[in-house]
Design an enzyme around this catalytic site. Structure first.
Site, PDB file in Angstrom:
ATOM      1  N   SER A   1      22.482  48.952  24.604  1.00 38.33           N
ATOM      2  CA  SER A   1      21.499  48.646  25.577  1.00 38.33           C
ATOM      3  C   SER A   1      20.680  47.533  25.010  1.00 38.33           C
ATOM      4  O   SER A   1      21.247  46.270  25.020  1.00 38.33           O
ATOM      5  CB  SER A   1      20.791  49.912  25.971  1.00 38.33           C
ATOM      6  OG  SER A   1      19.934  49.659  27.118  1.00 38.33           O
TER       7      SER A   1
ATOM      8  N   ASP B   1      27.575  53.499  34.362  1.00 42.37           N
ATOM      9  CA  ASP B   1      26.247  53.054  34.041  1.00 42.37           C
ATOM     10  C   ASP B   1      25.464  52.448  35.225  1.00 42.37           C
ATOM     11  O   ASP B   1      25.664  51.440  35.782  1.00 42.37           O
ATOM     12  CB  ASP B   1      26.558  51.968  32.997  1.00 42.37           C
ATOM     13  CG  ASP B   1      25.411  51.639  32.005  1.00 42.37           C
ATOM     14  OD1 ASP B   1      24.303  51.842  32.646  1.00 42.37           O
ATOM     15  OD2 ASP B   1      25.203  51.200  31.132  1.00 42.37           O
TER      16      ASP B   1
ATOM     17  N   HIS C   1      25.316  55.632  30.978  1.00 40.99           N
ATOM     18  CA  HIS C   1      24.568  54.621  30.044  1.00 40.99           C
ATOM     19  C   HIS C   1      24.507  55.552  28.803  1.00 40.99           C
ATOM     20  O   HIS C   1      23.439  55.972  28.406  1.00 40.99           O
ATOM     21  CB  HIS C   1      23.361  54.205  30.531  1.00 40.99           C
ATOM     22  CG  HIS C   1      22.675  53.022  29.752  1.00 40.99           C
ATOM     23  ND1 HIS C   1      23.147  52.199  29.750  1.00 40.99           N
ATOM     24  CD2 HIS C   1      21.322  53.274  29.127  1.00 40.99           C
ATOM     25  CE1 HIS C   1      22.027  51.371  29.028  1.00 40.99           C
ATOM     26  NE2 HIS C   1      21.321  52.101  28.480  1.00 40.99           N
TER      27      HIS C   1
END
EC number: 3.1.-.-
Length: 215
Positions: free
Chosen positions: A114, A162, A194
């Site tokens: 991320s 995601d 995610h």
């Protein structure tokens, strides 16, 4: 020792280590998050020493956690400026450990998740000397003003479901890297949001084990 140099790490199974793996967590988390992946990958990477630094700032939208840069303003040019201001602190962390282990950039692997992927890709592209390889899970690419390094191979891994960072960001990153003729691969994982799963870890392990040092 500066205040950024206290973080979880796991020694390589085989000594002395031949590789340094730097794990970069997502926003609002800290280094204890990604270090939890090491038991699942260290047997396949026995010569790797793992470190998982904490983000260099307190998370500014919650009373806990760390961040590599603020996300209060998500404009790409603002994020690029914030990363540029903070990147030297991350480089200091990596250089300190490289020196301790008698390793260099050519022995160093970056793995981000991320926000950790965003700063990890930026870090990779600005290096004067190429890294061994870089792996980005569920992230995006915010390019620097100047790209110094086009030699480090990059692996992008992203869940198709995601909803935090859309999988389209993987394709955007791939298009950018292609224009610069940077070796890279992209892997869209079905039924994954995610997160990092076993499939992604297997891809990452295989990528590290099949990369070769750049002279």
């Amino acid at each position: 020792m500066n205040k950024y140099l206290e973080y979880p790490e796991v020694e390589s199974k085989e000594l002395p280590p031949q590789k340094l793996v730097v794990l970069l967590h997502g926003v609002g988390s800290d280094g204890h998050d990604l270090i939890g992946l090491v038991p699942y990958i260290k047997n396949d990477l026995p010569n790797c020493h793992f470190i998982s630094p904490h983000g260099i700032e307190d998370y500014d939208m919650m009373p806990y956690g760390r961040q590599w840069f603020s996300l209060r303003d998500r404009s790409p040019h603002i994020i690029a400026k914030l990363i540029a201001n903070n990147i030297s602190k991350l480089e200091d962390i990596i250089r300190e450990k490289q020196t301790e282990l008698n390793l260099t950039n050519k022995d160093t692997v970056i793995i981000g998740f991320s926000q950790g992927t965003i700063i990890g890709l930026y870090l990779t592209l600005i290096q004067q000397k190429p890294l061994f390889c870089t792996i980005g899970f569920s992230g995006a690419l915010i390019p620097p003003m100047k790209v110094n390094n086009k030699l480090t191979p990059i692996c992008l891994i992203h869940g198709e479901l995601d909803q935090v960072i859309n999988v389209s960001e993987m394709y955007n990153a791939s298009n950018y890297l292609s224009k610069l003729n940077i070796e890279h691969s992209g892997h869209k994982l079905t039924s994954l949001a995610h997160s990092i799963d076993g499939r992604g870890l297997e891809i990452a392990i295989n990528f590290i084990n099949t990369c070769h040092n750049i002279v």
